[in-house]
Design a protein around this motif. Structure first.
Motif, mmCIF file in Angstrom:
data_model
loop_
_atom_site.group_PDB
_atom_site.id
_atom_site.type_symbol
_atom_site.label_atom_id
_atom_site.label_comp_id
_atom_site.label_asym_id
_atom_site.label_seq_id
_atom_site.Cartn_x
_atom_site.Cartn_y
_atom_site.Cartn_z
ATOM 1 N N PHE A 86 0.845 -1.189 0.000
ATOM 2 C CA PHE A 86 0.000 0.000 0.000
ATOM 3 C C PHE A 86 0.883 1.244 0.000
ATOM 4 O O PHE A 86 1.976 1.248 0.587
ATOM 5 C CB PHE A 86 -0.909 0.020 1.232
ATOM 6 C CG PHE A 86 -2.128 -0.840 1.111
ATOM 7 C CD1 PHE A 86 -3.368 -0.296 0.821
ATOM 8 C CD2 PHE A 86 -2.045 -2.221 1.277
ATOM 9 C CE1 PHE A 86 -4.498 -1.092 0.706
ATOM 10 C CE2 PHE A 86 -3.163 -3.030 1.166
ATOM 11 C CZ PHE A 86 -4.399 -2.462 0.877
ATOM 12 N N ALA A 87 0.403 2.299 -0.646
ATOM 13 C CA ALA A 87 1.147 3.557 -0.659
ATOM 14 C C ALA A 87 1.220 4.158 0.737
ATOM 15 O O ALA A 87 2.204 4.804 1.095
ATOM 16 C CB ALA A 87 0.497 4.545 -1.625
ATOM 17 N N PHE A 148 -5.500 0.752 -4.930
ATOM 18 C CA PHE A 148 -5.414 1.314 -6.278
ATOM 19 C C PHE A 148 -5.471 2.835 -6.243
ATOM 20 O O PHE A 148 -4.669 3.522 -6.892
ATOM 21 C CB PHE A 148 -6.531 0.747 -7.147
ATOM 22 C CG PHE A 148 -6.451 1.156 -8.591
ATOM 23 C CD1 PHE A 148 -5.426 0.693 -9.399
ATOM 24 C CD2 PHE A 148 -7.397 2.000 -9.136
ATOM 25 C CE1 PHE A 148 -5.346 1.078 -10.730
ATOM 26 C CE2 PHE A 148 -7.325 2.385 -10.468
ATOM 27 C CZ PHE A 148 -6.298 1.922 -11.272
ATOM 28 N N SER A 149 -6.404 3.374 -5.470
ATOM 29 C CA SER A 149 -6.534 4.836 -5.401
ATOM 30 C C SER A 149 -5.336 5.465 -4.703
ATOM 31 O O SER A 149 -4.954 6.599 -5.019
ATOM 32 C CB SER A 149 -7.834 5.223 -4.682
ATOM 33 O OG SER A 149 -7.818 4.794 -3.327
ATOM 34 N N GLY A 150 -4.716 4.735 -3.779
ATOM 35 C CA GLY A 150 -3.566 5.277 -3.073
ATOM 36 C C GLY A 150 -2.355 5.489 -3.959
ATOM 37 O O GLY A 150 -1.543 6.384 -3.707
ATOM 38 N N TRP A 151 -2.224 4.682 -5.010
ATOM 39 C CA TRP A 151 -1.089 4.814 -5.920
ATOM 40 C C TRP A 151 -1.414 5.637 -7.155
ATOM 41 O O TRP A 151 -0.493 6.028 -7.892
ATOM 42 C CB TRP A 151 -0.605 3.433 -6.360
ATOM 43 C CG TRP A 151 0.235 2.734 -5.336
ATOM 44 C CD1 TRP A 151 -0.111 1.652 -4.580
ATOM 45 C CD2 TRP A 151 1.581 3.055 -4.953
ATOM 46 N NE1 TRP A 151 0.913 1.277 -3.751
ATOM 47 C CE2 TRP A 151 1.977 2.122 -3.955
ATOM 48 C CE3 TRP A 151 2.492 4.041 -5.341
ATOM 49 C CZ2 TRP A 151 3.238 2.153 -3.364
ATOM 50 C CZ3 TRP A 151 3.743 4.075 -4.753
ATOM 51 C CH2 TRP A 151 4.106 3.144 -3.774
ATOM 52 N N ARG A 152 -2.692 5.888 -7.424
ATOM 53 C CA ARG A 152 -3.065 6.598 -8.646
ATOM 54 C C ARG A 152 -2.606 8.047 -8.607
ATOM 55 O O ARG A 152 -2.724 8.732 -7.598
ATOM 56 C CB ARG A 152 -4.581 6.573 -8.866
ATOM 57 C CG ARG A 152 -5.097 5.293 -9.483
ATOM 58 C CD ARG A 152 -6.593 5.338 -9.654
ATOM 59 N NE ARG A 152 -6.992 6.313 -10.640
ATOM 60 C CZ ARG A 152 -8.038 7.119 -10.528
ATOM 61 N NH1 ARG A 152 -8.770 7.104 -9.436
ATOM 62 N NH2 ARG A 152 -8.338 7.965 -11.486
ATOM 63 N N ARG A 158 -10.113 7.545 -14.527
ATOM 64 C CA ARG A 158 -10.495 6.318 -13.838
ATOM 65 C C ARG A 158 -10.752 5.214 -14.853
ATOM 66 O O ARG A 158 -11.447 5.426 -15.851
ATOM 67 C CB ARG A 158 -11.759 6.568 -13.013
ATOM 68 C CG ARG A 158 -12.213 5.360 -12.202
ATOM 69 C CD ARG A 158 -13.494 5.669 -11.443
ATOM 70 N NE ARG A 158 -13.971 4.517 -10.728
ATOM 71 C CZ ARG A 158 -13.573 4.160 -9.508
ATOM 72 N NH1 ARG A 158 -12.681 4.904 -8.884
ATOM 73 N NH2 ARG A 158 -14.051 3.092 -8.918
ATOM 74 N N PRO A 159 -10.190 4.031 -14.636
ATOM 75 C CA PRO A 159 -10.482 2.912 -15.538
ATOM 76 C C PRO A 159 -11.974 2.573 -15.487
ATOM 77 O O PRO A 159 -12.680 2.962 -14.553
ATOM 78 C CB PRO A 159 -9.644 1.762 -14.960
ATOM 79 C CG PRO A 159 -8.600 2.415 -14.120
ATOM 80 C CD PRO A 159 -9.249 3.651 -13.577
ATOM 81 N N PRO A 160 -12.472 1.830 -16.476
ATOM 82 C CA PRO A 160 -13.879 1.426 -16.431
ATOM 83 C C PRO A 160 -14.162 0.633 -15.161
ATOM 84 O O PRO A 160 -13.311 -0.094 -14.658
ATOM 85 C CB PRO A 160 -14.061 0.583 -17.691
ATOM 86 C CG PRO A 160 -12.673 0.178 -18.099
ATOM 87 C CD PRO A 160 -11.780 1.282 -17.655
ATOM 88 N N GLU A 257 -2.036 3.233 -12.710
ATOM 89 C CA GLU A 257 -1.757 4.036 -11.517
ATOM 90 C C GLU A 257 -1.016 5.318 -11.880
ATOM 91 O O GLU A 257 -1.186 6.353 -11.230
ATOM 92 C CB GLU A 257 -0.943 3.219 -10.525
ATOM 93 C CG GLU A 257 -1.720 2.081 -9.884
ATOM 94 C CD GLU A 257 -0.822 1.055 -9.205
ATOM 95 O OE1 GLU A 257 -1.364 0.165 -8.520
ATOM 96 O OE2 GLU A 257 0.408 1.126 -9.367
ATOM 97 N N ALA A 258 -0.202 5.253 -12.937
ATOM 98 C CA ALA A 258 0.552 6.432 -13.371
ATOM 99 C C ALA A 258 -0.314 7.429 -14.133
ATOM 100 O O ALA A 258 0.131 8.536 -14.417
ATOM 101 C CB ALA A 258 1.731 6.000 -14.240
ATOM 102 N N GLY A 259 -1.552 7.015 -14.468
ATOM 103 C CA GLY A 259 -2.465 7.943 -15.118
ATOM 104 C C GLY A 259 -2.681 7.719 -16.593
ATOM 105 O O GLY A 259 -3.346 8.527 -17.248
ATOM 106 N N ASP A 260 -2.147 6.624 -17.159
ATOM 107 C CA ASP A 260 -2.350 6.354 -18.581
ATOM 108 C C ASP A 260 -3.783 5.904 -18.842
ATOM 109 O O ASP A 260 -4.450 5.343 -17.972
ATOM 110 C CB ASP A 260 -1.376 5.281 -19.065
ATOM 111 C CG ASP A 260 0.073 5.769 -19.060
ATOM 112 O OD1 ASP A 260 0.285 6.949 -18.732
ATOM 113 O OD2 ASP A 260 0.966 4.969 -19.366
ATOM 114 N N ALA A 261 -4.245 6.139 -20.057
ATOM 115 C CA ALA A 261 -5.605 5.771 -20.438
ATOM 116 C C ALA A 261 -5.764 4.254 -20.453
ATOM 117 O O ALA A 261 -4.827 3.521 -20.814
ATOM 118 C CB ALA A 261 -5.941 6.346 -21.815
#
Length: 296
Positions: A86-87, A148-152, A158-160, A257-261
């Protein structure tokens, strides 16, 4: 301008502002719920220290202690599935009051068993009562979202929701999909009751897309069946992706997590998009079923 006139004008402006805010809240419930959630931050509640920081309403202390006890195992499971720690130490909020829970969860809905909001997992009183048997699975499921949200990256797309919920079901080994087994989900897929894995949000469970409308269940109400069948199928698909190529799966998580589509990240990791991968997954289920039928 006299002081009395200035005060009068200020009063008029204050009243107008109050009316505007009231109207905005009346017209836009999501805004009202978001503000209510900010004012009911679980961090303001007492807390138990441990692997997770468990905040609780006083009447839910016994259940909070149970959550704190199961948290280390749940955290280890999520870290193994997600491929890194966890982050930060996860936060869990536990409620004894449905009214307070509805205010805190950002939806204004007391009927949702659990949500993850602003990096914290919030649990409904039902998980300490009528649905206590779901407690460990749902806690683990929500911790997947927290991880997931902690590292995003802040502001990342947001992914689907089929992917994030499928990831949480897979990582928690079925949390959130109770009442629908993998065998039942496989049978439903074979009969054409397949969830549509598109980009829509799954907040309104009645609006979930299926290729054919799922039949009624003798044990689950229609909305619960739709949700858990969709979650189970999505979880099986995400698990299949991970089993197909674990290194690719972990690369996918890191890029998201890095923000890619999402679409580009999935295709980069697996060389195909979700529709074709889903068809391959469905075909693999069919082959497995045929092989089992041929066994003596």
């Amino acid at each position: 301008m006299s002081a009395s006139r200035a005060i009068k004008i200020a009063g008029i402006w204050s009243a107008a502002l109050a009316v505007a805010v009231t109207l905005a809240f009346a017209i836009r419930p999501p805004l009202r719920h978001a503000v209510a959630a900010l004012l009911n931050d679980p961090a303001n509640l007492p807390a138990l220290e441990g692997a997770a920081r468990v905040h609780y309403e006083p009447r839910a202390r016994a259940c909070a202690e149970a959550v704190a006890a199961l948290a280390p195992k749940a955290i280890a499971r999520i870290e193994a599935a997600h491929g890194r720690p966890f982050a930060q130490r996860p936060v869990i909020g536990l409620y004894a009051s449905y009214e307070h829970y509805a205010r805190a969860n950002g939806m204004g809905d007391p009927g949702v068993a659990a949500v993850t909001r602003a990096g914290a997992a919030l649990l409904s009183p039902t998980l300490c009562g009528e649905e206590r048997d779901r407690l460990e699975g749902v806690v683990t499921h929500e911790l997947s979202h927290v991880h997931f949200s902690g590292w995003r990256t802040l502001g990342a797309p947001r992914p689907p929701q089929w992917f994030t919920e499928g990831l949480a079901v897979m990582a928690s080994e079925g949390g959130g999909a109770e009442g629908v087994s993998e065998a039942e989900a496989t049978q439903a897929i074979g009969e054409g009751y397949r969830v549509v894995l598109d980009g829509r949000r799954w907040i309104d469970f009645a609006g979930l897309g299926f290729e054919r409308e799922p039949p009624h269940s003798p044990t689950l109400d229609p909305l619960t069946l739709r949700q858990r069948l969709a979650y189970r199928q999505a979880g099986m698909f995400v698990g299949w992706l991970r089993g197909r190529d674990e290194a690719a799966f972990l690369r996918l998580l890191r890029t998201l997590e890095a923000g890619d589509a999402f679409d580009e990240s999935l295709e980069s990791a697996y060389g195909d998009g979700a529709p074709r991968l889903w068809r391959t997954f469905v075909s693999s289920l069919s082959q497995q079923s045929s092989a089992m039928e041929k066994q003596p």
